[in-house]
Design an enzyme around this catalytic site. Structure first.
Site, short mmCIF file in Angstrom:
data_model
loop_
_atom_site.label_atom_id
_atom_site.label_comp_id
_atom_site.label_asym_id
_atom_site.label_seq_id
_atom_site.Cartn_x
_atom_site.Cartn_y
_atom_site.Cartn_z
CG ASP A 168 38.47 13.14 9.15
OD1 ASP A 168 38.55 13.91 8.19
OD2 ASP A 168 38.45 11.89 9.35
N GLY B 5 36.48 15.43 14.09
CA GLY B 5 36.44 16.33 15.39
C GLY B 5 36.45 15.42 16.81
CG LEU C 282 41.63 17.80 18.63
CD1 LEU C 282 41.93 18.78 17.55
CD2 LEU C 282 42.44 17.94 19.80
CE LYS D 7 41.77 14.64 5.58
NZ LYS D 7 41.18 13.20 5.70
CG ASP E 150 49.91 6.45 9.62
OD1 ASP E 150 49.24 6.98 10.11
OD2 ASP E 150 49.46 4.88 9.93
P1 IMP Z 1 39.02 12.69 14.19
O1 IMP Z 1 38.61 12.26 15.47
O2 IMP Z 1 37.88 12.14 12.92
O3 IMP Z 1 38.99 14.21 13.94
O4 IMP Z 1 40.25 11.98 13.46
C1 IMP Z 1 41.34 12.53 13.67
C2 IMP Z 1 42.49 11.50 13.58
O5 IMP Z 1 42.30 10.60 12.45
C3 IMP Z 1 43.89 12.11 13.39
O6 IMP Z 1 44.31 12.11 14.73
C4 IMP Z 1 44.68 11.21 12.49
O7 IMP Z 1 45.16 10.34 13.12
C5 IMP Z 1 43.51 10.37 11.64
N1 IMP Z 1 43.31 11.05 10.27
C6 IMP Z 1 42.24 11.62 9.76
N2 IMP Z 1 42.43 12.05 8.79
C7 IMP Z 1 43.65 11.64 8.09
C8 IMP Z 1 44.45 11.52 7.10
O8 IMP Z 1 44.05 12.39 5.97
N3 IMP Z 1 45.72 11.26 7.03
C9 IMP Z 1 46.33 10.50 8.06
N4 IMP Z 1 45.55 10.50 9.46
C10 IMP Z 1 44.14 11.05 9.23
#
Ligand code: IMP
Ligand code: MG
Length: 188
Positions: free
Chosen positions: A113, A115, A118, A141, A169
């Site tokens: 999402d 990032g 990761l 995304k 979820d």
């Molecule tokens: P980031 O650190 O913003 O890239 O978020 C990644 C984490 O957010 C993922 O591992 C998910 O646990 C959660 N996440 C982001 N978007 C979604 C979604 O649309 N549905 C469910 N979990 C999401």
């Protein structure tokens, strides 16, 4: 005999199926084939690190299609709390069990999402004496990225909506749906 699989019906909270179970399965096979090819001949088992909890179904399907030596491990981080908005503040909740020193590591994540998650994990595992650190991400995304993350193996791109199912979820609901669906909040 033909096996009929009951597909859980959509509820008012689910706007529609984005990726069905068969399409997911076909894509996971392609990713596993690529990983089998890329890591063919490794001398130490590949360490697959599943990011809890969202990756557990993806990881379990993926690893059963791998023919290269591998071990399974898990890590738990949090950047979201219970809501659906990222804070950019990644916290390590539970570390791995295996020692990654001298091993190739493949981080298995449900969705990219902002990032932040990761990016944090990539940098973290690179400090552990690993031979290499790559990632395998089921969903991306692309319009949501805040930090740049290189994806080594990607399942599908999805639009900027909240998605559930196949491990993902909303407040612990819908993780075990066999497909990926768009979640529709009932709040006005
Ligand atoms: P980031 O650190 O913003 O890239 O978020 C990644 C984490 O957010 C993922 O591992 C998910 O646990 C959660 N996440 C982001 N978007 C979604 C979604 O649309 N549905 C469910 N979990 C999401
Ligand atoms: Mg996750």
């Amino acid at each position: 005999m033909t096996k009929t699989i009951a597909i859980p019906p959509l509820t008012d909270e689910l706007a529609g199926v984005l990726i069905d179970a068969e399409t997911i399965d076909r894509r996971v096979t392609v990713l596993a084939d690529q990983i089998n090819r890329d890591y063919a001949g490794i001398t130490e088992p590949l360490i697959l690190v599943g990011v809890l909890k969202g990756s557990f179904i993806f990881l379990s399907d993926l690893c059963r299609k791998l023919t290269i030596p591998h071990v399974i491990d898990f890590i738990s981080v949090s950047s979201y709390g219970a809501g659906t908005n990222t804070s950019g503040n990644v916290r390590l909740l539970m570390d791995t069990r295996e020692n990654q020193e001298g091993h190739h590591v493949l981080i298995v994540e449900d969705i990219l999402d902002s990032g932040y998650t990761l990016d944090y994990l990539d940098r973290n595992f690179k400090t552990r004496g690993t031979k290499s650190v790559k990632n395998c991400v089921l969903l991306d995304k692309p319009t949501r990225h805040v930090v740049n993350v290189d994806i080594a193996y990607l399942g599908f791109e999805v639009p900027d909506v909240w998605v559930v199912g196949y491990g993902l979820d909303v407040g612990e609901k819908y993780r075990t749906l066999p497909y990926i669906a768009e979640y529709r909040s009932q709040e006005a």
